[in-house]
Design a protein around this motif. Structure first.
Motif, PDB file in Angstrom:
ATOM      1  N   CYS A 165       4.427   1.438 -10.198  1.00 21.50           N
ATOM      2  CA  CYS A 165       3.130   0.873 -10.549  1.00 21.50           C
ATOM      3  C   CYS A 165       2.106   1.432  -9.567  1.00 21.50           C
ATOM      4  CB  CYS A 165       3.136  -0.650 -10.422  1.00 21.50           C
ATOM      5  SG  CYS A 165       4.294  -1.452 -11.529  1.00 21.50           S
ATOM      6  N   VAL A 166       1.064   2.052 -10.101  1.00 18.94           N
ATOM      7  CA  VAL A 166       0.008   2.582  -9.237  1.00 18.94           C
ATOM      8  C   VAL A 166      -1.119   1.563  -9.177  1.00 18.94           C
ATOM      9  CG1 VAL A 166      -1.705   4.422  -8.925  1.00 18.94           C
ATOM     10  CG2 VAL A 166       0.568   4.966  -9.837  1.00 18.94           C
ATOM     11  N   LEU A 167      -1.465   1.177  -7.944  1.00 19.66           N
ATOM     12  CA  LEU A 167      -2.619   0.286  -7.759  1.00 19.66           C
ATOM     13  C   LEU A 167      -3.856   1.151  -7.548  1.00 19.66           C
ATOM     14  CD1 LEU A 167      -1.669  -2.653  -5.317  1.00 19.66           C
ATOM     15  CD2 LEU A 167      -2.163  -2.778  -7.745  1.00 19.66           C
ATOM     16  N   GLY A 168      -4.947   0.797  -8.222  1.00 19.61           N
ATOM     17  CA  GLY A 168      -6.212   1.520  -8.032  1.00 19.61           C
ATOM     18  C   GLY A 168      -6.900   1.030  -6.772  1.00 19.61           C
ATOM     19  N   GLN A 169      -8.128   1.482  -6.593  1.00 21.82           N
ATOM     20  CA  GLN A 169      -8.878   1.044  -5.408  1.00 21.82           C
ATOM     21  C   GLN A 169      -9.364  -0.389  -5.579  1.00 21.82           C
ATOM     22  OE1 GLN A 169      -9.674   3.130  -2.356  1.00 21.82           O
ATOM     23  NE2 GLN A 169      -7.699   3.578  -3.285  1.00 21.82           N
TER      24      GLN A 169
END
Ligand SMILES: Nc1ncnc2c1ncn2[C@@H]1O[C@H](COP(=O)(O)OP(=O)(O)O)[C@@H](O)[C@H]1O
Ligand SMILES: [Mg+2]
Length: 260
Positions: free
Chosen positions: A209-213
């Motif tokens: 899972c990629v977390l954004g800014q």
């Protein structure tokens, strides 16, 4: 019902409206190895602390095994980058202290035996029991922290860049060690592993899972079934792995660029 349910979770460290995490929802099944990937400062540690019960969401809920998370618990082991060993206790005492909380009815001798067994499982020998953390290398300290976490045997393991401070060779050894410990359990632990290293995530995860800014949300997600897990020696020869690597880097960068 999923084993871990994160529903519309938002979080802020301050009373103003500045959110670190915004409306995150995520369902995780028992035994999944989830890597949380994202740039520094995007809220990965914050998200892990919420799962650990060390912080509370401003909005939304987190359930583990159907129970609302309101505080830290022995069902969720935590491993941090800075090892988390008390410096005034020997490695053995650190591990036995944790085991005492989990197994209050066992006597000291039994707990010491378990501690030695766990140290051996992470490639250390009994002599480490009597050593203080300052006498151990970073890799040894992290092995002790892993021995402690697996000794408590929690169904959920939360790891925050545990190998981030280690040299490349030690790091690779500990990644393999972690995967071996995790995969040998018949009932696998559910792991949340925070990293900013794309290659580490690809080697370890069943799901990334990629977390954004900040205020962050999950901006990209992919699954890597167990049978497609790349091997360390050939990961950079595998076209599918390289494609996934590019895709992950593109997604992290796209979000960063759009916010500069
Ligand atoms: N204890 C704290 N008090 C106030 N702000 C914090 C605290 N911890 C982290 N932050 C802020 O929250 C954001 C997310 O931090 P963190 O979860 O540590 O990110 P990451 O682990 O992805 O590097 C950052 O802007 C950071 O400065
Ligand atoms: Mg962090």
């Amino acid at each position: 019902m999923s084993y871990i349910e994160v529903k519309d979770v938002s979080f802020s460290y301050t009373d103003d409206e500045r959110l670190v995490l915004k409306d995150i929802s995520l369902n995780v099944e028992k035994g999944e190895f989830v890597c949380l990937l994202g740039q520094s400062g995007c809220g990965k540690s914050t998200f892990l602390r919420l799962l650990a019960g060390l912080e509370w969401p401003a909005k939304g809920v987190i359930n583990v095994d159907g129970k609302l998370i309101t505080k830290a618990g022995l069902d969720r082991g935590v491993v941090f980058q800075d090892y988390g060993l008390f410096p005034w206790m020997t490695a053995g005492e650190n591990i036995v202290l944790a085991l005492t909380q989990k197994f209050p009815n066992k006597d000291k001798r039994q707990l010491k035996e378990t501690a030695v067994k766990m140290l051996q499982a992470v490639g250390l020998d009994e002599s480490i029991m009597k050593k203080y953390p300052k006498a151990l290398s970073g890799g040894m300290k992290q092995r002790c922290a892993i021995a402690r976490a697996f000794g408590i045997d929690p169904p959920v393991l939360l790891m925050d860049e545990p190998f981030g401070a280690l040299d490349a060779v030690t790091r690779a050894k500990l990644q393999d060690l972690l995967l071996n410990l995790w995969s040998r359990d018949k009932e696998k632990k559910t792991v949340f592993f925070v990293t900013h290293d794309v290659d580490e995530a690809i080697l370890l995860a069943n799901r990334i899972c990629v977390l954004g800014q900040s205020p962050s949300n999950i901006i990209y997600e992919c699954r890597i079934p167990e049978e497609q897990r790349p091997a360390r020696d050939t990961q950079f020869e595998d076209v599918n792995v390289l494609k996934l690597r590019n895709e992950l880097i593109r997604n992290i960068n796209r979000d960063v660029k759009s916010r500069i």
